[in-house]
Each structure stands twice: as structure tokens, then as C-alpha cells.
Design a protein around this motif. Structure first.
Motif, PDB file in Angstrom:
ATOM      1  N   ILE A   2       0.851  -1.200   0.000  1.00 50.85           N
ATOM      2  CA  ILE A   2       0.000   0.000   0.000  1.00 50.85           C
ATOM      3  C   ILE A   2       0.885   1.248   0.000  1.00 50.85           C
ATOM      4  CG2 ILE A   2      -1.664   1.355   1.339  1.00 50.85           C
ATOM      5  CD1 ILE A   2      -2.849  -1.276   2.357  1.00 50.85           C
ATOM      6  N   ILE A   3       1.929   1.223   0.831  1.00 49.06           N
ATOM      7  CA  ILE A   3       2.843   2.376   0.892  1.00 49.06           C
ATOM      8  C   ILE A   3       3.506   2.581  -0.460  1.00 49.06           C
ATOM      9  CG2 ILE A   3       4.952   3.278   1.955  1.00 49.06           C
ATOM     10  CD1 ILE A   3       4.103   1.703   4.505  1.00 49.06           C
ATOM     11  N   THR A  54       1.119   3.981  -3.051  1.00 45.73           N
ATOM     12  CA  THR A  54       0.848   5.415  -2.889  1.00 45.73           C
ATOM     13  C   THR A  54       2.057   6.237  -3.341  1.00 45.73           C
ATOM     14  OG1 THR A  54       1.490   5.271  -0.555  1.00 45.73           O
ATOM     15  CG2 THR A  54      -0.858   5.246  -1.038  1.00 45.73           C
ATOM     16  N   LEU A  55       3.262   5.725  -3.111  1.00 47.61           N
ATOM     17  CA  LEU A  55       4.472   6.425  -3.577  1.00 47.61           C
ATOM     18  C   LEU A  55       4.480   6.523  -5.102  1.00 47.61           C
ATOM     19  CD1 LEU A  55       7.288   4.975  -1.278  1.00 47.61           C
ATOM     20  CD2 LEU A  55       6.786   7.397  -1.599  1.00 47.61           C
ATOM     21  N   ILE A  56       4.029   5.445  -5.748  1.00 41.38           N
ATOM     22  CA  ILE A  56       3.985   5.440  -7.217  1.00 41.38           C
ATOM     23  C   ILE A  56       2.920   6.417  -7.722  1.00 41.38           C
ATOM     24  CG2 ILE A  56       3.363   3.999  -9.219  1.00 41.38           C
ATOM     25  CD1 ILE A  56       4.743   1.668  -7.768  1.00 41.38           C
ATOM     26  N   GLY A  57       1.870   6.604  -6.895  1.00 45.39           N
ATOM     27  CA  GLY A  57       0.894   7.622  -7.277  1.00 45.39           C
ATOM     28  C   GLY A  57      -0.547   7.143  -7.348  1.00 45.39           C
ATOM     29  N   PHE A  58      -0.783   5.896  -6.944  1.00 45.44           N
ATOM     30  CA  PHE A  58      -2.168   5.432  -6.938  1.00 45.44           C
ATOM     31  C   PHE A  58      -2.937   6.146  -5.838  1.00 45.44           C
ATOM     32  CE2 PHE A  58      -2.419   2.046  -9.970  1.00 45.44           C
ATOM     33  CZ  PHE A  58      -1.131   1.566 -10.094  1.00 45.44           C
ATOM     34  N   PRO A  59      -4.209   6.484  -6.086  1.00 50.22           N
ATOM     35  CA  PRO A  59      -5.042   7.009  -5.001  1.00 50.22           C
ATOM     36  C   PRO A  59      -5.132   5.976  -3.883  1.00 50.22           C
ATOM     37  CG  PRO A  59      -6.170   7.172  -7.125  1.00 50.22           C
ATOM     38  CD  PRO A  59      -4.928   6.386  -7.361  1.00 50.22           C
ATOM     39  N   LEU A  60      -5.425   6.418  -2.681  1.00 44.16           N
ATOM     40  CA  LEU A  60      -5.368   5.518  -1.528  1.00 44.16           C
ATOM     41  C   LEU A  60      -6.288   4.306  -1.674  1.00 44.16           C
ATOM     42  CD1 LEU A  60      -3.904   5.260   1.172  1.00 44.16           C
ATOM     43  CD2 LEU A  60      -5.834   6.396   2.268  1.00 44.16           C
ATOM     44  N   PHE A  93      -1.718   1.019 -18.491  1.00 43.31           N
ATOM     45  CA  PHE A  93      -0.340   0.869 -18.036  1.00 43.31           C
ATOM     46  C   PHE A  93      -0.314   0.451 -16.569  1.00 43.31           C
ATOM     47  CE2 PHE A  93       4.074   1.230 -18.330  1.00 43.31           C
ATOM     48  CZ  PHE A  93       4.570   1.873 -17.215  1.00 43.31           C
ATOM     49  N   GLU A  94      -1.323   0.944 -15.844  1.00 39.61           N
ATOM     50  CA  GLU A  94      -1.387   0.616 -14.417  1.00 39.61           C
ATOM     51  C   GLU A  94      -1.495  -0.889 -14.175  1.00 39.61           C
ATOM     52  OE1 GLU A  94      -2.925   3.037 -15.926  1.00 39.61           O
ATOM     53  OE2 GLU A  94      -3.308   4.760 -14.654  1.00 39.61           O
ATOM     54  N   LEU A 125       0.143  -3.222 -15.654  1.00 38.60           N
ATOM     55  CA  LEU A 125       1.508  -3.750 -15.560  1.00 38.60           C
ATOM     56  C   LEU A 125       2.134  -3.419 -14.207  1.00 38.60           C
ATOM     57  CD1 LEU A 125       2.815  -2.815 -19.128  1.00 38.60           C
ATOM     58  CD2 LEU A 125       2.191  -5.093 -18.297  1.00 38.60           C
TER      59      LEU A 125
END
Lengths: 367, 71
Positions: free
Chosen positions: A115-116, A119-125, A273-274, A276
Motif C-alpha cells: 500500500i505504501i 501510494t508512492l507510485i501515485g495510486f489514489p489511496l 499501463f497501471e 503492468l
């Protein structure tokens, strides 16, 4: 005459790509025996929903209706499947050595780390949490959590979760070898086949439901259904119901669940792309689940007179019974007289409960 | 067309979300281990109580047998 080709002219490269992906899932299910009960219906469904003008995904179409009723409305299908899974599980090896439960909890570490990272990659929570739940190594939990959180990537998450569950025998051994020494892998554990009293077996599902429900109420649907199935099994007076839950009922739900989830495998939702990135994150989740379990076992050895073979930590993930078998195989490889199977099964079934609780916790903490 | 090179759905290094994720980490792990700890205690208590009852039953049965033999 246009009715003969009006569908054909609407075929796009995305549709063709999804047909190939569907075909690949069917191939993996049949030829490689990778979770065939789910991957085959999902693969076929992926082809079905990506034929232009497919009525199955229109309003009133069978897959859309099944999805709305069976998954969207109340997550009924994955929850009902948990009744069958609960009826299949024998918690005896865990009840003879309850401290193995700790390994089940530790082996959920990968969920939180993922999860961390997500979120760093940029996915919403909500999407990050849904991706993290791949680490639960449990299909119904992944479906339920991603649906309740209304993730945009449910289909990819489910495909990745089931694919990596089937790849546990390939992923885990390498990670376990990296985290342990040869001497640690050779630690022998005695197993005494103590009879677990029937009363304990009956009280266990009730106690787990109450405790999990009081601390993590959002986990009650998952844990409650799992424990209900187990109570049917252990009560001793519902043999035919138990048998039905384990076999026919579980099979019917599994059959419907696979093809229903395929509703989400429409090209515009899946080909991103997400997807992958989610495949990579899913692997990460499984790796860190294994690391979490193994490291916890090593930590327990610092405080325990009776040493635990740290490989048991790897069995704490919910992929039952594959993870237990992997640990048994690795144990025999290090020392042919070291049979860890019953201990590994204890850790493995504890992972089933822990992953369901964590699924509920994630829902409660994110929403 | 495919969104192969589009990152419009992702917002990397969103520190608000990362902090929330870290909160989920410690709260989640704490909660799961509390639940597991309570279940382990409950199972040990149940096993202990049942063992005590069975031991008492066995002692009673042995006593009754000895009394029958003496008679």
C-alpha cells in the motif's frame, strides 16, 4: 447485408488484445494447472465481454446482472464462497499450537508495505489499498475489498491475485532461502498429534468471530462467513450441510464468481499501463508477505526455548494448501527426516483468518 | 487508444497519501496482532479449562473404580 459485418467492423486492437489475454488465462488454467477453477472462467469471460456489441455486458445482460446482484450490491459471491472455504478448513493443527497464529499475522506484512509503495507510485489511496490486498493471497478477500473501496482496477487485481497464488511454489522458495541460513532451515520441530477436544473446535469459530468483530468490525462479513462455514463442519450434527458447503455449494459459487468477475475485464478497464504496475506490485506483496512471516519466526526464536523453523513463516500466507506444501518440500530437501507439514498447515490456516481480518481492517482504515 | 504511456491517473509522491498509508501500516499491524493475541489467549484458556474438567472427570472415575474394588 450489413448485419453480417457490423460487429466485425467494430473490432479494435484492444478487443483482440483481450482475446489473447483471455486465451492465455485459459491456457494457464488447463496446461499449467494454475488455479483453473477461477482462471478458466475468467479467461473465457474476458473473451465474451470483449466481443463488440456483446449483450452480456449491456443493461439486463447476464454478466452485468450477475455482477450487480452477486458482487456490486452486497459482495454476496465472495462472501458465500467463504462459507465453503470455512467448511473445508481443519483448524486442528493450529489449535494444538496456537502461537503459530502469530506467523499468520506477520505474513500479512506485504499488504501494508505494498500500500505504501503503491501510494508512492501515485495510486489514489483506495486503489493502493485494493492493490495491497493482493498480498492477502486470497481471491474472495481481494474481490471484496476492491469492490467495497470501489477500485478502478478490480479485474487486474483479481487476475494478479489468483495468478500469484498459483505461482507461490516459484516465488516463495527463493525468498525463504534469501532470508534464512542452512542451519535455520534444518531446525527440526516435533509434532505431537494431540487430539483437539470437540468443544474447543466448536468454540473456536464463535470466539474468533466475536473477538475479530469487536476489534475490527469491518472484517465481520469475511470472518463471520469463514467461521460460520467452519462451525457447520465442526458441530458434528450437520454432516450433509458441511459436505454440501465444501463441494457443491463452493463449486457453484466458484463457477459463477469467475465468469462474473470477467465483467470487469472489458478492454477499456483492463488495458492500462497501471495493470503492468499492479502485476509488479502484486509480486512485491507476495515477496514481503514471505519476508514478514519468516522474520517474525526468527524473532520468536529469540524468546522461545522451543525453536520454530523460520520457513514456517512463509506458510503464514493465505494460499492454502500450496504455501504449506512448499514449506514441507523445502524442509525435506534440507533434511529428509524433517517433516514440517502439520506445523505448516497450522500456520497456513492461521493466514486464512488473518488475511480476512486484515481485509476488513483495510476497509475500515481507508474509508 | 491504449493508455500505455499516460500517467494521468497517477500522482507520484503524494505525501498526504503516503502518510495515510503509513498510518494504515502501524494501525493495521497493531490491530491484527491484538486480535491474534486475544484469540491465542482465548484458545489457551478454553484448552486449559477443558483439560481441567477432563482431568477431574478421570480422577473421579478412578476414585469410583477404587471404591468398587475395595467393596
Amino acid at each position: 447485408m450489413s448485419f453480417l459485418y457490423e460487429t466485425i467492423i467494430q473490432i479494435t486492437p484492444q478487443h483482440v488484445a483481450m482475446w489473447i489475454i483471455g486465451g492465455l488465462l485459459i491456457y494457464l488454467a488447463i496446461k499449467k494447472d494454475m488455479e483453473p477453477a477461477l482462471l478458466l472462467p475468467m479467461g473465457f469471460g474476458a473473451i465474451l465481454v470483449n466481443i463488440p456489441m456483446s449483450p452480456v455486458i449491456e443493461d439486463g445482460g447476464i454478466l452485468k446482472s450477475l455482477f450487480q446482484v452477486g458482487i456490486e450490491a452486497s459482495e454476496a459471491m465472495p462472501l458465500l464462497l467463504f462459507i465453503g472455504i470455512g467448511a473445508m478448513i481443519d483448524f486442528g493443527p493450529l489449535l494444538t499450537n496456537p502461537k503459530l497464529f502469530i506467523l499468520g499475522g506477520a505474513a500479512q506484512l506485504g499488504i501494508f508495505i505494498t500500500i505504501i509503495l503503491a501510494t508512492l507510485i501515485g495510486f489514489p489511496l483506495v486503489d493502493a489499498a485494493s492493490i495491497g490486498i493482493i498480498g492477502a493471497a486470497d481471491g474472495p478477500t481481494a474481490i471484496l475489498v476492491s469492490q467495497i473501496l470501489k477500485s478502478n482496477y478490480t479485474a487486474a487485481i483479481v487476475v494478479v491475485a489468483y495468478s500469484y497464488m498459483a505461482l507461490v511454489p516459484i516465488v516463495q522458495p527463493a525468498v525463504v532461502r534469501l532470508c534464512t541460513t542452512k542451519n535455520e532451515r534444518k531446525i527440526k520441530m516435533r509434532y505431537s498429534a494431540k487430539q483437539v477436544p470437540t468443544l474447543t473446535r466448536i468454540l473456536f469459530p464463535v470466539v474468533v468471530t466475536v473477538i475479530a468483530g469487536l476489534i475490527a468490525p469491518d472484517s465481520l462479513s469475511l470472518v463471520g462467513m469463514l467461521m460460520f462455514g467452519n462451525l457447520i463442519r465442526e458441530c458434528g450434527v450437520l454432516k450433509s450441510l458441511s459436505e454440501t458447503a465444501q463441494t457443491t455449494f463452493a463449486n457453484i459459487i466458484t463457477l459463477l464468481l469467475g465468469i462474473t468477475i470477467a465483467f470487469q475485464m472489458q478492454a477499456d478497464k483492463f488495458l492500462q499501463f497501471e495493470t503492468l504496475i499492479i502485476m509488479a506490485l502484486g509480486l512485491f506483496a507476495f515477496v514481503f508477505d514471505t519476508v514478514g512471516g519468516v522474520m517474525c519466526a526468527k524473532l520468536m526464536n529469540l524468546f522461545s526455548k522451543e525453536k520454530i523453523n523460520p520457513m514456517l513463516g512463509a506458510a503464514g500466507i493465505s494460499a492454502f494448501p500450496m504455501a504449506a506444501r512448499v514449506v514441507e518440500k523445502m524442509g525435506i530437501k534440507e533434511d529428509p527426516s524433517n517433516h514440517l507439514l502439520m506445523h505448516a498447515v497450522g500456520a497456513n490456516v492461521s493466514g486464512q483468518i488473518a488475511s480476512a481480518i486484515v481485509g476488513g481492517l483495510i476497509i475500515g482504515l481507508v474509508l | 487508444m491504449w493508455n500505455l504511456l499516460a500517467f494521468e491517473n497517477l500522482t507520484p509522491l503524494n505525501w498526504t497519501n503516503v502518510l495515510k498509508a503509513l498510518t494504515i501500516l502501524w494501525q493495521g499491524l497493531l490491530a491484527i496482532f491484538i486480535v491474534i493475541g486475544l484469540i491465542i489467549i482465548a484458545v489457551k484458556l478454553i484448552n486449559g479449562a477443558i483439560n481441567k474438567i477432563e482431568k477431574a472427570k478421570a480422577e473421579k472415575a478412578a476414585q469410583a473404580e477404587q471404591e468398587t474394588k475395595t467393596e
